[in-house]
Motif scaffolding. Structure first.
Motif, PDB file in Angstrom:
ATOM      1  N   ASN A 381       0.830  -1.205   0.000  1.00 47.02           N
ATOM      2  CA  ASN A 381       0.000   0.000   0.000  1.00 47.02           C
ATOM      3  C   ASN A 381       0.862   1.252   0.000  1.00 47.02           C
ATOM      4  O   ASN A 381       1.849   1.340   0.731  1.00 47.02           O
ATOM      5  CB  ASN A 381      -0.922   0.008   1.232  1.00 47.02           C
ATOM      6  N   SER A 383       0.044   5.511   0.030  1.00 42.41           N
ATOM      7  CA  SER A 383      -0.930   6.600   0.074  1.00 42.41           C
ATOM      8  C   SER A 383      -0.284   7.891  -0.388  1.00 42.41           C
ATOM      9  O   SER A 383       0.910   8.116  -0.174  1.00 42.41           O
ATOM     10  CB  SER A 383      -1.468   6.777   1.498  1.00 42.41           C
ATOM     11  N   ASN A 385      -0.886  10.672   0.929  1.00 47.79           N
ATOM     12  CA  ASN A 385      -0.700  11.482   2.143  1.00 47.79           C
ATOM     13  C   ASN A 385      -1.241  12.903   2.032  1.00 47.79           C
ATOM     14  O   ASN A 385      -0.709  13.828   2.655  1.00 47.79           O
ATOM     15  CB  ASN A 385       0.774  11.522   2.542  1.00 47.79           C
ATOM     16  N   TYR A 391      -0.694  11.576  -7.346  1.00 47.59           N
ATOM     17  CA  TYR A 391      -0.908  10.514  -8.335  1.00 47.59           C
ATOM     18  C   TYR A 391      -0.062  10.738  -9.581  1.00 47.59           C
ATOM     19  O   TYR A 391       0.478   9.786 -10.159  1.00 47.59           O
ATOM     20  CB  TYR A 391      -2.389  10.437  -8.726  1.00 47.59           C
ATOM     21  N   THR A 411      -2.913   1.574  -4.232  1.00 54.47           N
ATOM     22  CA  THR A 411      -2.597   2.974  -3.995  1.00 54.47           C
ATOM     23  C   THR A 411      -3.847   3.732  -3.584  1.00 54.47           C
ATOM     24  O   THR A 411      -4.963   3.351  -3.920  1.00 54.47           O
ATOM     25  CB  THR A 411      -1.990   3.625  -5.250  1.00 54.47           C
ATOM     26  N   ASN A 412      -3.630   4.801  -2.847  1.00 45.44           N
ATOM     27  CA  ASN A 412      -4.726   5.630  -2.361  1.00 45.44           C
ATOM     28  C   ASN A 412      -4.339   7.082  -2.589  1.00 45.44           C
ATOM     29  O   ASN A 412      -3.568   7.651  -1.815  1.00 45.44           O
ATOM     30  CB  ASN A 412      -4.965   5.349  -0.876  1.00 45.44           C
ATOM     31  N   GLY A 415      -5.320  10.579  -0.821  1.00 47.76           N
ATOM     32  CA  GLY A 415      -5.172  10.159   0.566  1.00 47.76           C
ATOM     33  C   GLY A 415      -5.283  11.322   1.542  1.00 47.76           C
ATOM     34  O   GLY A 415      -5.684  12.435   1.174  1.00 47.76           O
ATOM     35  N   THR A 416      -4.942  11.071   2.777  1.00 49.03           N
ATOM     36  CA  THR A 416      -4.930  12.098   3.820  1.00 49.03           C
ATOM     37  C   THR A 416      -3.579  12.073   4.524  1.00 49.03           C
ATOM     38  O   THR A 416      -2.899  11.046   4.533  1.00 49.03           O
ATOM     39  CB  THR A 416      -6.051  11.870   4.852  1.00 49.03           C
TER      40      THR A 416
END
Length: 518
Positions: A381, A383, A385, A391, A411-412, A415-416
């Motif tokens: 994973n 992110s 962030n 991306y 992937t995220n 994200g945060t």
């Protein structure tokens, strides 16, 4: 004015693109071949975990690790240094040996907690008793008289040493549910016993010490066969030892049934006063944009119940091996590639927070930071962030990583922002694009995270090799990228918990004088 483009110009343009793509493919191929055919991971793991050993902040072993890393980098012709960022209470673990000597003789599995006072070589022999059960805090003060000259057990006795998945596989459904219900009931009763002391879990050992106890016995089971979490002592004069679930249960039953167990504890350790603490920094200087940085990140310190193999020995050797390979095949990067081996992450991200505070000129010019911490597993994973355009660049860099590595990764984006947990958060808080390479579990939380079983044999080298390939390729791509990464942040949502607008985490300074009196 219309500029004419010749056929020769078009061919030159496409040949440059082809050359660039070919160069990337060749570099990735070299990295993969080196990892698969000339890996140094096993040697690094042996030298760090078996020879240097655990790396508790403030211990000589931590400084040995810093010096070992500098020497290793220098052997690869990589510039490296130990950079002091603070002071800590110095302490060194010695021999721990705990024996039941009455009503029968048996050596017990136990160890002193970090920063525990020493018994000296002769040790201490005393009866073991269970923490008094009082009606309230006033009654507890009265019952404290009974602890004088005793070892006092302060942890709940576990009803089973089998992890839940073992029960789920073998027990009847009814038996499993009954066990969990009984355990929950014991938890509540023990919590109530602790509450009635009027003391916190950190205050209780000191109160027992002040009342004349010979020592404190705890058992912090990690929900796996033979596994305990090992943290730090709260006593100042008498030893605090952690005993395995199995042997803690033995002592507890003997005391509960009135057999008056007596133990001898030898827990040798040395207090070393104020000692300096360091980050180990190494770098391959950039040629075109040396003032911009790609940072490889892993905390170097560990708890010392075992050797810190997966927390964070594996993250450490991933970054070292990636640097070795990059130096071998990419010795003149466009941007400076810097690796940070941070100290005292376990006490609050101290080494990385200090670096962020002390080097704003580097943080301001971070192209990307890649951090690896949580265990031996392959990365699964990543992110963004909370960086709005993460991306665009992470995605393009990941595209060049071999598919047999990226096929495992979710992937995220965007994200945060990460707010803690590992050192990337120190950089995120300062607005630098920092990303955690988060790993597959391999039962990390139960079996190796801060436990007495976090040892070399838990390393899964195939997964660690996977992470070296990922890290080295990402570092190469980030260095080569013609564009500077965007630092634009997302607009954070309203918190579902508080109903208030969330804010970006704030950068904090390190604890610069750990466990030292003002």
């Amino acid at each position: 004015m219309i500029k004419k483009i010749t056929v020769t110009g078009i061919l030159l343009f496409f040949s440059v693109i082809h050359f660039s793509a070919q160069t990337k493919q060749e570099m990735v191929s070299k990295i993969v071949t080196e990892v698969n055919e000339n890996s140094q991971l096993e040697v690094l793991a042996h030298e760090l975990m078996d020879v240097v050993g655990p790396r508790l902040v403030g211990t000589p072993q931590m400084k040995n690790a810093n010096d070992w890393a500098v020497k290793k980098y220098n052997s690869w012709d990589i510039s490296a240094r130990n950079e002091e960022w603070g002071k800590w209470k110095g302490w060194e673990r010695g021999i721990t040996h705990v024996d039941l000597i009455s009503p029968r003789v048996q050596s017990l599995e136990a160890r002193q907690l970090a920063w525990s006072p020493s018994t000296g070589k002769k040790g201490v022999t005393a009866e073991v008793m269970i923490l008094p059960d009082a009606s309230d805090s006033l009654d507890f003060v009265d019952k404290l008289k009974a602890v004088k000259s005793k070892f006092v057990m302060i942890s709940m006795p576990q009803p089973t040493g089998r992890p839940d998945d073992n029960w789920e596989e073998w027990a009847t459904k009814e038996s499993f549910e009954k066990m969990k219900k009984d355990r929950d009931s014991l938890d509540k009763l023990w919590d109530e016993r602790l509450r009635k002391t009027g003391l916190s879990r950190r205050e209780l050992p000191k109160a027992l010490e002040d009342a004349g106890a010979e020592g404190i016995i705890s058992s912090y089971w990690s929900r796996g066969f033979g596994v305990n979490k090992i943290f730090s002592a709260s006593t100042e004069e008498v030893p605090t030892i952690d005993v395995s679930l199995e042997d803690y249960g033995l002592l507890y039953r003997l005391a509960e049934y009135g057999n008056k167990p007596t133990i001898k504890v030898v827990a040798e350790s040395s207090e070393l006063g104020e000692v300096p603490t360091f980050n180990t920094i190494a770098e391959i200087k950039g040629t075109e944009k040396p003032e911009e940085y790609v940072i490889l990140s892993a905390h170097f310190d560990s708890w010392d119940g075992a050797t810190g193999a997966t927390d964070n020995g594996t993250g450490t050797i991933v970054m070292m091996e990636a640097m070795r390979i990059l130096k071998k095949f990419y010795p003149n990067p466009k941007r400076t590639i810097l690796v940070g081996h941070w100290g005292s992450e376990e006490q609050g991200l101290n080494g990385s927070r200090a670096f962020v505070k002390d080097h704003p000129e580097i943080v301001e010019n971070v192209q990307a930071l890649f951090n690896q911490d949580n265990g031996t597993g392959r990365v699964v994973n990543i992110s963004g962030n909370g960086f709005l355009n993460s991306y665009d660049y992470i995605g393009s860099w990941l595209y060049e990583v071999p598919e047999d590595v990226t096929k495992h990764i979710e992937t995220n984006f965007p994200g945060t922002p990460g707010r803690g947990g590992s050192d990337y958060a120190s950089f995120v808080a300062a607005g630098a694009p920092a990303f955690n390479l988060s790993s597959l579990s391999w039962d990390y939380w139960n079996y190796t995270w801060h436990t007495n079983r976090d040892t070399y044999d838990k390393i899964v080298f195939d997964d660690v090799k996977n992470n070296v390939i990922l890290t080295a390729v990402l570092a190469y791509m980030a260095s080569e990228d013609p564009e500077r990464t965007s630092r634009e942040k997302i607009k954070l949502p309203v918190s579902k918990r508080t109903g208030e607008q969330m804010s970006w985490p704030e950068a904090r300074d390190a604890e610069r004088a750990g466990m030292l009196e003002d």
